[in-house]
Design a protein around this motif. Sequence first.
Motif, PDB file in Angstrom:
ATOM      1  N   ILE A   1       0.717  -1.214  -0.077  1.00 46.75           N
ATOM      2  CA  ILE A   1      -0.077  -0.078  -0.093  1.00 46.75           C
ATOM      3  C   ILE A   1       0.863   1.374   0.095  1.00 46.75           C
ATOM      4  O   ILE A   1       1.603   1.288   0.940  1.00 46.75           O
ATOM      5  CB  ILE A   1      -0.969  -0.090   0.974  1.00 46.75           C
ATOM      6  CG1 ILE A   1      -1.900  -1.269   1.320  1.00 46.75           C
ATOM      7  CG2 ILE A   1      -1.798   1.271   1.189  1.00 46.75           C
ATOM      8  CD1 ILE A   1      -2.182  -1.557   2.578  1.00 46.75           C
ATOM      9  N   ALA A   2       0.652   2.138  -0.962  1.00 44.00           N
ATOM     10  CA  ALA A   2       1.579   3.266  -1.092  1.00 44.00           C
ATOM     11  C   ALA A   2       0.871   4.628  -0.955  1.00 44.00           C
ATOM     12  O   ALA A   2      -0.365   4.678  -1.681  1.00 44.00           O
ATOM     13  CB  ALA A   2       2.376   3.215  -2.378  1.00 44.00           C
ATOM     14  N   LEU A   3       1.654   5.740  -0.556  1.00 46.31           N
ATOM     15  CA  LEU A   3       1.062   6.981  -0.333  1.00 46.31           C
ATOM     16  C   LEU A   3       2.076   7.671  -1.229  1.00 46.31           C
ATOM     17  O   LEU A   3       3.189   7.723  -0.710  1.00 46.31           O
ATOM     18  CB  LEU A   3       1.045   7.523   1.030  1.00 46.31           C
ATOM     19  CG  LEU A   3       0.625   8.715   1.115  1.00 46.31           C
ATOM     20  CD1 LEU A   3      -0.669   9.376   0.703  1.00 46.31           C
ATOM     21  CD2 LEU A   3       0.655   9.187   2.714  1.00 46.31           C
ATOM     22  N   VAL A   4       1.902   8.393  -2.434  1.00 48.59           N
ATOM     23  CA  VAL A   4       2.720   9.076  -2.884  1.00 48.59           C
ATOM     24  C   VAL A   4       2.217  10.684  -2.896  1.00 48.59           C
ATOM     25  O   VAL A   4       1.029  11.102  -3.389  1.00 48.59           O
ATOM     26  CB  VAL A   4       2.918   8.830  -4.416  1.00 48.59           C
ATOM     27  CG1 VAL A   4       3.851   9.335  -5.336  1.00 48.59           C
ATOM     28  CG2 VAL A   4       3.008   7.097  -4.627  1.00 48.59           C
ATOM     29  N   THR A   5       3.011  11.520  -2.380  1.00 48.55           N
ATOM     30  CA  THR A   5       2.662  13.162  -2.358  1.00 48.55           C
ATOM     31  C   THR A   5       2.997  13.757  -3.851  1.00 48.55           C
ATOM     32  O   THR A   5       4.291  13.293  -4.372  1.00 48.55           O
ATOM     33  CB  THR A   5       3.374  13.809  -1.245  1.00 48.55           C
ATOM     34  OG1 THR A   5       4.720  13.805  -1.459  1.00 48.55           O
ATOM     35  CG2 THR A   5       3.096  12.984  -0.062  1.00 48.55           C
ATOM     36  N   GLY A   6       2.234  14.779  -4.089  1.00 48.54           N
ATOM     37  CA  GLY A   6       2.561  15.299  -5.281  1.00 48.54           C
ATOM     38  C   GLY A   6       2.395  14.688  -6.458  1.00 48.54           C
ATOM     39  O   GLY A   6       3.001  14.518  -7.385  1.00 48.54           O
ATOM     40  N   ALA A   7       1.352  13.600  -6.513  1.00 49.32           N
ATOM     41  CA  ALA A   7       1.363  12.697  -7.585  1.00 49.32           C
ATOM     42  C   ALA A   7       0.319  12.719  -8.507  1.00 49.32           C
ATOM     43  O   ALA A   7      -0.110  12.003  -9.176  1.00 49.32           O
ATOM     44  CB  ALA A   7       1.080  11.227  -6.871  1.00 49.32           C
ATOM     45  N   ALA A   8      -0.246  13.829  -8.655  1.00 47.99           N
ATOM     46  CA  ALA A   8      -1.260  14.274  -9.743  1.00 47.99           C
ATOM     47  C   ALA A   8      -0.456  14.643 -10.868  1.00 47.99           C
ATOM     48  O   ALA A   8      -1.262  14.893 -12.161  1.00 47.99           O
ATOM     49  CB  ALA A   8      -2.076  15.334  -9.287  1.00 47.99           C
TER      50      ALA A   8
ATOM     51  N   GLY B   1      -4.021  -0.102   5.408  1.00 45.42           N
ATOM     52  CA  GLY B   1      -2.673  -0.063   6.182  1.00 45.42           C
ATOM     53  C   GLY B   1      -1.839   0.816   5.193  1.00 45.42           C
ATOM     54  O   GLY B   1      -2.284   1.643   4.580  1.00 45.42           O
ATOM     55  N   LEU B   2      -0.555   0.570   5.345  1.00 41.75           N
ATOM     56  CA  LEU B   2       0.529   1.413   4.658  1.00 41.75           C
ATOM     57  C   LEU B   2       1.875   0.791   4.577  1.00 41.75           C
ATOM     58  O   LEU B   2       2.119   0.207   5.753  1.00 41.75           O
ATOM     59  CB  LEU B   2       0.515   2.884   5.320  1.00 41.75           C
ATOM     60  CG  LEU B   2       1.297   3.835   4.728  1.00 41.75           C
ATOM     61  CD1 LEU B   2       0.948   4.126   3.320  1.00 41.75           C
ATOM     62  CD2 LEU B   2       1.790   5.137   5.566  1.00 41.75           C
ATOM     63  N   ASP B   3       2.334   0.814   3.606  1.00 47.58           N
ATOM     64  CA  ASP B   3       3.720  -0.030   3.378  1.00 47.58           C
ATOM     65  C   ASP B   3       4.824   0.991   2.615  1.00 47.58           C
ATOM     66  O   ASP B   3       5.915   0.776   3.051  1.00 47.58           O
ATOM     67  CB  ASP B   3       3.646  -1.246   2.690  1.00 47.58           C
ATOM     68  CG  ASP B   3       2.679  -2.382   3.298  1.00 47.58           C
ATOM     69  OD1 ASP B   3       2.917  -2.644   4.319  1.00 47.58           O
ATOM     70  OD2 ASP B   3       1.595  -2.273   2.337  1.00 47.58           O
ATOM     71  N   ILE B   4       4.710   1.918   1.685  1.00 46.77           N
ATOM     72  CA  ILE B   4       5.151   2.686   0.858  1.00 46.77           C
ATOM     73  C   ILE B   4       4.949   4.216   1.317  1.00 46.77           C
ATOM     74  O   ILE B   4       3.715   4.428   0.825  1.00 46.77           O
ATOM     75  CB  ILE B   4       5.374   2.165  -0.434  1.00 46.77           C
ATOM     76  CG1 ILE B   4       5.892   0.846  -0.576  1.00 46.77           C
ATOM     77  CG2 ILE B   4       6.069   3.290  -1.371  1.00 46.77           C
ATOM     78  CD1 ILE B   4       5.687   0.166  -1.814  1.00 46.77           C
ATOM     79  N   VAL B   5       6.068   4.876   1.534  1.00 54.26           N
ATOM     80  CA  VAL B   5       5.591   6.473   1.486  1.00 54.26           C
ATOM     81  C   VAL B   5       6.608   7.119   0.442  1.00 54.26           C
ATOM     82  O   VAL B   5       7.909   6.874   0.567  1.00 54.26           O
ATOM     83  CB  VAL B   5       5.842   6.986   2.729  1.00 54.26           C
ATOM     84  CG1 VAL B   5       5.626   8.500   2.824  1.00 54.26           C
ATOM     85  CG2 VAL B   5       4.779   6.532   3.898  1.00 54.26           C
ATOM     86  N   VAL B   6       6.212   7.872  -0.601  1.00 58.54           N
ATOM     87  CA  VAL B   6       6.969   8.400  -1.639  1.00 58.54           C
ATOM     88  C   VAL B   6       6.935   9.871  -1.264  1.00 58.54           C
ATOM     89  O   VAL B   6       5.778  10.788  -1.580  1.00 58.54           O
ATOM     90  CB  VAL B   6       6.669   8.126  -3.023  1.00 58.54           C
ATOM     91  CG1 VAL B   6       7.752   8.896  -4.014  1.00 58.54           C
ATOM     92  CG2 VAL B   6       6.906   6.673  -3.176  1.00 58.54           C
ATOM     93  N   ASN B   7       7.783  10.663  -0.732  1.00 61.77           N
ATOM     94  CA  ASN B   7       7.805  12.181  -0.469  1.00 61.77           C
ATOM     95  C   ASN B   7       8.433  12.932  -1.783  1.00 61.77           C
ATOM     96  O   ASN B   7       9.509  12.853  -2.258  1.00 61.77           O
ATOM     97  CB  ASN B   7       8.671  12.544   0.571  1.00 61.77           C
ATOM     98  CG  ASN B   7       8.173  12.234   1.795  1.00 61.77           C
ATOM     99  OD1 ASN B   7       7.417  12.751   2.356  1.00 61.77           O
ATOM    100  ND2 ASN B   7       9.004  11.583   2.920  1.00 61.77           N
ATOM    101  N   ASN B   8       7.233  13.182  -2.655  1.00 62.86           N
ATOM    102  CA  ASN B   8       7.467  13.607  -3.962  1.00 62.86           C
ATOM    103  C   ASN B   8       7.054  15.057  -4.044  1.00 62.86           C
ATOM    104  O   ASN B   8       7.504  15.853  -4.852  1.00 62.86           O
ATOM    105  CB  ASN B   8       7.165  12.786  -5.048  1.00 62.86           C
ATOM    106  CG  ASN B   8       6.981  13.723  -6.368  1.00 62.86           C
ATOM    107  OD1 ASN B   8       8.129  13.553  -7.010  1.00 62.86           O
ATOM    108  ND2 ASN B   8       5.947  14.241  -6.791  1.00 62.86           N
ATOM    109  N   ALA B   9       6.137  15.717  -3.079  1.00 64.07           N
ATOM    110  CA  ALA B   9       5.394  16.790  -3.189  1.00 64.07           C
ATOM    111  C   ALA B   9       6.794  18.088  -3.183  1.00 64.07           C
ATOM    112  O   ALA B   9       7.624  18.101  -2.488  1.00 64.07           O
ATOM    113  CB  ALA B   9       4.788  17.056  -2.178  1.00 64.07           C
ATOM    114  N   GLY B  10       6.366  19.077  -4.212  1.00 65.75           N
ATOM    115  CA  GLY B  10       7.766  19.910  -3.934  1.00 65.75           C
ATOM    116  C   GLY B  10       7.227  21.231  -5.068  1.00 65.75           C
ATOM    117  O   GLY B  10       6.239  21.342  -5.894  1.00 65.75           O
ATOM    118  N   LEU B  11       8.111  22.210  -4.853  1.00 67.15           N
ATOM    119  CA  LEU B  11       7.934  23.422  -5.586  1.00 67.15           C
ATOM    120  C   LEU B  11       9.264  24.145  -5.884  1.00 67.15           C
ATOM    121  O   LEU B  11      10.218  23.641  -5.022  1.00 67.15           O
ATOM    122  CB  LEU B  11       6.847  24.302  -5.318  1.00 67.15           C
ATOM    123  CG  LEU B  11       7.040  25.301  -4.157  1.00 67.15           C
ATOM    124  CD1 LEU B  11       6.297  26.468  -4.253  1.00 67.15           C
ATOM    125  CD2 LEU B  11       7.414  24.663  -2.823  1.00 67.15           C
TER     126      LEU B  11
END
Length: 681
Positions: free
Chosen positions: A424-431, A498-508
């Motif tokens: 289960i992944a949560l990816v930020t800035g993923a749009a 649940g949660l297994d993977i976190v991708v910190n991608n959000a940025g500017l």
Amino acid sequence: MQTMTNPAVDALIARSNRLGADPKNTNYAGGNTSAKGTDRDPVTGEYVELLWVKGSGGDLGTLKESGLATLRLDRMRAMVDTYPGVEREDEMVAAFDYCLHGKGGAAPSIDTAMHGLVDAAHVDHLHPDSGIAIATAVDGPELTQKIFGDKVVWVPWRRPGFQLGLDIAEIKEQNPQAVGCILGGHGITAWGETSEESERNSLWIIDTAAAYIAEHSKPEPFGAPLEGYAPLGHAERRAKAAALIPTIRAIASADKPQVGHFSDDEAVLEFLAHAEHLRLAALGTSCPDHFLRTKVKPLVLDLPAEAGIEESVARLKELHEEYRRDYQAYYDRHADADSPAIRGADPAIVLVPGVGMFSFGKDKQTARVAGEFYLNAINVMRGAEGLSSYAPIDEREKFRIEYWALEEAKLQRMPQPKELATRIALVTGAASGIGKAIAQRLAAEGAVVAIADLDLQKAQEAAAEIGGPDQAVGVAVDVSDESAVQQAVEETLLAFGGLDIVVNNAGLSLSKSLLETTAKDWDLQHDVMAKGSFLVSKTAANALIEQGLGGDILYISSKNSVFAGPNNIAYSATKADQAHQVRLLAAELGEHQIRVNGINPDGVVQGSGIFASGWGANRAKTYGIAEEDLGKFYAQRTILKREVLPENVANAAFVLLSQDLSHTTGLHVPVDAGVAAAFLR
């Protein structure tokens, strides 16, 4: 299969889709339908009698011709003469393959005999809640007579197979006035000489049973309301569910990682709020379709709705140990030398009073459907208890189906799971850009993904591109806002258990020189990337640690974290901050088997939200080129002379998250086509 359409097949598909589209008629992927007719034998040119029947697997509501098995009726009926008896009836399933007509189509199911041997042109076997309620009532035979008269006949419980087909065929022959039967502990079967008649008879049985239950049921079929067990308010129960999910997923995944689904359906909450829920839950489900997906019984938290999180967590862990011992004992009581090995002793369904139901499976769809099946079981128990008392098939019979050699063979034929299945992944800035490409790649490799973005609509659109909510969901998040991050993580937990993977991608990024960079510019970029990554990692780590399943945190940093370039002091400084967070968290979280790694991309122009928001124009101005040439410009300054695309970063993300690098943490992988000045030292 014949390429030309047969009217009998057309009518069968239409009837199946109508019956399967309404959950009152049957559960998802449950039941089967058939039609008999004639078609031309392509070898002899003669017309032959055929049986078209829904094959193994699939769903009536979405059934297509490719989901039918087509068999020669003469050959199938000849099997009656070679039938070796109920002790060897499983051998008949393999023999169905020698009755097939034409090419393609689905594999014949265990229920094929029911359809082929019953002397009716059209047959429906369904699992309606109302019908199973009668089938599981302790006085089911008497209720069947009282409700339906002689139009519906009771069939004592028998495991699905060739003998059950013979039983129903004999009952129909001896009861020419009957339109169908109640299968004890199981469901219903109806028939007709036309497709319309068979459907009409099926619906009459279902609706008549439902109407009788509604009219004659006692007011409180689940017993008196329990003090303290009433449902919590919507927001409160979802908050409590999110707080408990990491523990509950750990419980469901002790033997094998699972994906989850949460439901606070009114029927579940009502069941858990009344006095008999513990007794009924312990009896387990009855219909084979139910307990094959829900296990024989759920784990039920025996605390009131107001119980605190710590108390609930502690009790859930105690109950889990009891559940595992109980399930092992169940297996040991009934297994013999030929039984398949135990498939795991963890619950598939966990019930929490006042909060709801947590269901688990090998993927999100399986988990969701398991929950739907237990909801069916609750409806069945309500009906049976309302009229008399609930009496499911006995434990031995449940074991014979759960550990059936034919069921084991079906499981063994299933394709091997993909690399990231159950993750289960949560990816930020993923749009958009890199985040979107990563989300798409993770989903393609079997993960389920929460696409988090400042723009909820775009996040939801990106999720829809991947598939429905069983594959991806969109959530809103401002990573610089601690409460918003908490909410995004909770939404991910509620969506997938649940949660297994976190991708910190959000940025500017704001491309400015030192003298042009304001304190506001500095704070904005550090709030989103340095502080934002910290908040996301910290919030997610709580869930990852409680689950005890390990996990991955991945930072999308930048070449600029190690390379000094002009006019981007705020951006590069915060990227350096992110890069060091990778090292710090890798060292701190390793004891929990949480890996933390990073990727340093460069020059990713295509699809980039950062470049589209002004960064690209400023960088192009810095380098004295047209903005549309920026990607090519970056490519020419690399060693490989290749433009870096979002998909290249996504590929690196997948490799870092795969088992091939299971022993790697604290690593930064450059994805920049080769920039010597940014080589890591």
